[in-house]
Design an enzyme around this catalytic site. Structure first.
Site, short mmCIF file in Angstrom:
data_model
loop_
_atom_site.label_atom_id
_atom_site.label_comp_id
_atom_site.label_asym_id
_atom_site.label_seq_id
_atom_site.Cartn_x
_atom_site.Cartn_y
_atom_site.Cartn_z
N TYR A 179 0.83 -1.20 0.00
CA TYR A 179 0.00 0.00 0.00
C TYR A 179 0.87 1.25 0.00
CZ TYR A 179 -3.73 3.22 1.41
OH TYR A 179 -4.64 4.26 1.48
N GLU B 237 4.26 1.77 -0.38
CA GLU B 237 5.17 1.87 -1.54
C GLU B 237 4.37 1.94 -2.84
OE1 GLU B 237 8.05 2.81 -1.23
OE2 GLU B 237 9.34 1.58 0.02
N VAL C 265 -9.92 2.01 12.61
CA VAL C 265 -10.14 2.17 14.04
C VAL C 265 -11.46 2.85 14.38
CG1 VAL C 265 -8.77 4.33 14.23
CG2 VAL C 265 -8.97 2.79 16.19
N SER D 215 -14.35 3.02 12.69
CA SER D 215 -15.49 2.14 12.45
C SER D 215 -15.47 0.98 13.45
CB SER D 215 -15.51 1.63 11.01
OG SER D 215 -14.23 1.23 10.60
N GLN E 263 -5.20 -1.19 20.03
CA GLN E 263 -3.99 -1.96 19.71
C GLN E 263 -2.78 -1.31 20.40
OE1 GLN E 263 -4.13 -2.23 15.38
NE2 GLN E 263 -5.74 -3.78 15.47
N GLY F 105 -1.25 1.97 22.26
CA GLY F 105 -2.39 2.87 22.47
C GLY F 105 -1.98 4.34 22.53
N THR G 175 -0.60 7.92 17.60
CA THR G 175 -1.59 8.98 17.32
C THR G 175 -2.05 8.95 15.87
OG1 THR G 175 0.07 10.64 16.69
CG2 THR G 175 -0.54 10.52 19.04
N ARG G 176 -3.27 9.48 15.67
CA ARG G 176 -3.81 9.72 14.34
C ARG G 176 -4.60 11.03 14.39
NH1 ARG G 176 -0.94 5.93 13.71
NH2 ARG G 176 -1.28 4.06 12.44
N1 LIG Z 1 -10.19 6.71 4.13
C1 LIG Z 1 -8.96 7.09 4.47
O1 LIG Z 1 -8.69 7.37 5.62
C2 LIG Z 1 -7.90 7.23 3.41
C3 LIG Z 1 -6.67 7.75 3.80
C4 LIG Z 1 -5.68 7.90 2.85
C5 LIG Z 1 -5.92 7.60 1.52
N2 LIG Z 1 -7.13 7.11 1.16
C6 LIG Z 1 -7.34 6.76 -0.24
O2 LIG Z 1 -8.61 7.19 -0.69
C7 LIG Z 1 -9.16 6.23 -1.60
C8 LIG Z 1 -10.55 5.81 -1.13
O3 LIG Z 1 -10.46 5.26 0.17
P1 LIG Z 1 -11.76 4.76 0.95
O4 LIG Z 1 -11.52 4.99 2.38
O5 LIG Z 1 -12.98 5.29 0.32
O6 LIG Z 1 -11.66 3.19 0.69
P2 LIG Z 1 -12.71 2.12 0.22
O7 LIG Z 1 -12.07 0.78 0.39
O8 LIG Z 1 -14.04 2.35 0.88
O9 LIG Z 1 -12.90 2.47 -1.33
C9 LIG Z 1 -12.03 2.00 -2.33
C10 LIG Z 1 -12.87 1.66 -3.55
O10 LIG Z 1 -12.00 1.20 -4.60
C11 LIG Z 1 -12.54 0.02 -5.17
N3 LIG Z 1 -11.42 -0.76 -5.72
C12 LIG Z 1 -10.42 -1.37 -5.06
N4 LIG Z 1 -9.58 -1.96 -5.93
C13 LIG Z 1 -10.07 -1.71 -7.18
C14 LIG Z 1 -9.67 -2.07 -8.48
N5 LIG Z 1 -8.56 -2.81 -8.69
N6 LIG Z 1 -10.41 -1.65 -9.53
C15 LIG Z 1 -11.53 -0.92 -9.33
N7 LIG Z 1 -11.98 -0.57 -8.11
C16 LIG Z 1 -11.25 -0.95 -7.05
C17 LIG Z 1 -13.26 -0.66 -4.02
O11 LIG Z 1 -14.21 -1.63 -4.41
C18 LIG Z 1 -13.87 0.54 -3.30
O12 LIG Z 1 -15.13 0.86 -3.83
C19 LIG Z 1 -8.15 5.12 -1.70
O13 LIG Z 1 -7.33 5.35 -2.82
C20 LIG Z 1 -7.32 5.25 -0.45
O14 LIG Z 1 -6.02 4.77 -0.61
C21 LIG Z 1 -8.13 6.91 2.08
O1 LIG Z 2 -4.79 7.99 6.56
C1 LIG Z 2 -3.95 7.31 6.00
O2 LIG Z 2 -3.06 7.80 5.38
C2 LIG Z 2 -4.04 5.82 6.07
O3 LIG Z 2 -4.66 5.55 7.30
C3 LIG Z 2 -5.20 4.33 7.54
O4 LIG Z 2 -4.20 3.45 8.06
P1 LIG Z 2 -4.10 3.42 9.66
O5 LIG Z 2 -3.83 4.76 10.21
O6 LIG Z 2 -3.20 2.33 10.06
O7 LIG Z 2 -5.62 3.08 10.01
P2 LIG Z 2 -6.36 2.17 11.08
O8 LIG Z 2 -6.37 0.75 10.68
O9 LIG Z 2 -7.66 2.85 11.31
O10 LIG Z 2 -5.44 2.28 12.40
C4 LIG Z 2 -5.24 3.49 13.09
C5 LIG Z 2 -4.66 3.18 14.45
O11 LIG Z 2 -5.65 2.55 15.23
C6 LIG Z 2 -5.16 1.37 15.80
N1 LIG Z 2 -6.32 0.44 15.91
C7 LIG Z 2 -6.92 -0.06 14.81
C8 LIG Z 2 -8.03 -0.88 14.94
C9 LIG Z 2 -8.49 -1.20 16.21
O12 LIG Z 2 -9.48 -1.95 16.42
N2 LIG Z 2 -7.85 -0.69 17.30
C10 LIG Z 2 -6.78 0.15 17.17
O13 LIG Z 2 -6.24 0.59 18.20
C11 LIG Z 2 -4.06 0.89 14.88
O14 LIG Z 2 -3.10 0.14 15.59
C12 LIG Z 2 -3.48 2.23 14.42
O15 LIG Z 2 -2.52 2.66 15.34
C13 LIG Z 2 -5.99 3.85 6.37
O16 LIG Z 2 -6.52 2.64 6.56
C14 LIG Z 2 -5.23 3.95 5.09
O17 LIG Z 2 -6.03 3.64 4.01
C15 LIG Z 2 -4.85 5.35 4.91
O18 LIG Z 2 -4.12 5.48 3.74
#
Ligand SMILES: NC(=O)c1ccc[n+]([C@@H]2O[C@H](COP(=O)([O-])OP(=O)(O)OC[C@H]3O[C@@H](n4cnc5c(N)ncnc54)[C@H](O)[C@@H]3O)[C@@H](O)[C@H]2O)c1
Ligand SMILES: O=C(O)[C@H]1O[C@H](OP(=O)(O)OP(=O)(O)OC[C@H]2O[C@@H](n3ccc(=O)[nH]c3=O)[C@H](O)[C@@H]2O)[C@H](O)[C@@H](O)[C@@H]1O
Length: 343
Positions: free
Chosen positions: A173, A175, A215, A217, A232, A235, A238-239
């Site tokens: 993811y 890279e 986290v 959801s 996790q 704890g 941060t985010r």
């Molecule tokens: N939500 C976040 O916190 C977050 C943070 C950083 C970056 N992003 C980026 O924003 C975008 C949307 O994230 P999201 O949270 O809505 O995620 P999401 O998983 O809800 O949405 C991703 C969508 O892409 C579709 N998809 C996945 N692989 C595909 C493929 N090969 N071809 C066509 N469709 C494909 C999935 O079915 C889904 O509808 C992503 O590119 C993600 O990397 C999200």
């Molecule tokens: O914003 C971003 O740039 C990236 O952030 C997230 O990655 P991450 O921050 O690891 O997201 P979570 O899985 O929600 O984890 C956030 C933190 O919560 C913690 N966590 C997660 C789930 C849980 O049940 N409990 C918990 O403490 C994890 O250890 C982590 O430290 C997203 O999932 C990526 O798609 C996104 O690109």
């Protein structure tokens, strides 16, 4: 000429837009492709784009993590089209703008099939850039704060090159997104493509998959099911959590503006995971237990966007505070889980 991250750009002009854009008698609608538009952020972006009667929106999605349900109010609308399509395959359509979001975003889902995740980021982005080149479209990539890895500077500015493990379980993811950014700039310099790169920081809101694994959801679903909130370890990581309507506003401003990016789009309010759990407990279910569970490898220890550029270049900053956004997401989760408020 766009500014910001493209100081080394050659003066190569962008490919011509569709001749329709210069039509004298009939100004066609703006045709906008949203890849990944059936997902969480994508479907909110589609809602916003559809508000403008001059926009036609085409969603291409393979439904890996997204769902038609997120778009049900638009299915059958004359300005809307939904295509089941995997971006790792070429797509031949005629569009003016491309919001390229397709990629699983939750760590549980992007680690499920890491080879597919990296193909989606690399081949998928190549295909969308190829499309942008052929039709002269502007393309926006949703990159991620994960390009900073486990950051050694705090808060993260766009000029920081990151601290990423290239061979770890998150690499498909982070890279993958770094290569996607590289491809965007190479197409920009080599072919003059108009690019925009958003570095999105943790975004939350209604329509996240209930079992998405991220986290916010997780905690809300756990609180509503009376299950312990799983922090996790340790704890103290941060985010910074951005509400989805703020995110969509930032993405549209970036697409419409003159700056290539990369630009951080996120909410600088920073919380430890223990603080997040305490907020969810207080706001949603004061009786719920908070437990500490094992973490996964390479979990970034801190994350907070520096949004100076977004403020200056896009006139954007988030409006919704975490404590105001969590109840909005709670309402949506209650409806979907069938848990009434007065339970
Ligand atoms: N939500 C976040 O916190 C977050 C943070 C950083 C970056 N992003 C980026 O924003 C975008 C949307 O994230 P999201 O949270 O809505 O995620 P999401 O998983 O809800 O949405 C991703 C969508 O892409 C579709 N998809 C996945 N692989 C595909 C493929 N090969 N071809 C066509 N469709 C494909 C999935 O079915 C889904 O509808 C992503 O590119 C993600 O990397 C999200
Ligand atoms: O914003 C971003 O740039 C990236 O952030 C997230 O990655 P991450 O921050 O690891 O997201 P979570 O899985 O929600 O984890 C956030 C933190 O919560 C913690 N966590 C997660 C789930 C849980 O049940 N409990 C918990 O403490 C994890 O250890 C982590 O430290 C997203 O999932 C990526 O798609 C996104 O690109």
């Amino acid at each position: 000429m766009a500014t910001n991250g493209d100081q080394q750009a050659t003066p190569k002009p962008p490919p011509s837009p569709s001749p329709l854009r210069n039509a004298k008698f009939f100004q066609a609608n703006m045709r906008i492709l949203v890849t990944g538009g059936a997902g969480f952020i994508g479907s909110h972006l589609v809602d916003k784009l559809m508000e403008n009667e001059k926009n036609e929106v085409i969603v291409a999605d393979n439904y890996f993590t997204g769902s038609k349900d997120n778009l049900k109010k638009w299915i059958g609308h004359p300005r809307f089209e939904l295509i089941r399509h995997d971006v790792t395959e070429p797509l031949l359509i005629e569009v003016d703008q491309i919001y390229h979001l397709a990629c699983p975003a939750s760590p549980i889902f992007y680690k499920y099939n890491p080879v597919k995740t990296i193909k989606t980021n690399v081949i998928g982005t190549l295909n969308m850039l190829g499309l942008a080149k052929r039709v002269g479209a502007r393309i926006l990539l949703t990159s991620t704060s994960e390009v900073y890895g486990d950051p050694l500077i705090h808060p993260q500015t766009e000029s920081y090159w990151g601290n990423v493990n290239p061979i770890g379980v998150r690499s498909c993811y982070d890279e993958g997104k770094r290569v996607a950014e590289t491809l965007m700039f190479d197409y920009h310099r080599q072919h003059g493509i108009e690019i925009r790169i958003a570095r999105i920081f943790n975004t939350y809101g209604p329509r996240m998959n209930i079992d998405d694994g991220r986290v916010v959801s997780n905690f809300i679903a756990q609180a509503l099911r009376d299950d312990p909130l799983t922090v996790q370890a340790p704890g103290t990581q941060t985010r910074s959590f951005c509400y989805v309507s703020d995110m969509v506003d930032g993405l549209i401003r970036l697409m419409q503006g003159d700056n290539t990016g990369p630009i951080n789009i996120g909410n600088p309010g920073e919380f430890t995971m223990i603080e997040l759990a305490e907020n969810v407990k207080e706001l949603i279910n004061p009786k719920v237990e908070i437990i500490m569970v094992e973490n996964t490898p390479d979990d970034p220890r801190q994350r907070k966007p520096d949004i100076t550029k977004a403020k200056e270049l896009l006139g954007w900053e988030p409006k919704v505070k975490l404590r105001d956004g969590l109840p909005l997401m709670e309402d949506d989760f209650r409806t979907r889980l069938g848990v009434p408020k007065n339970k």
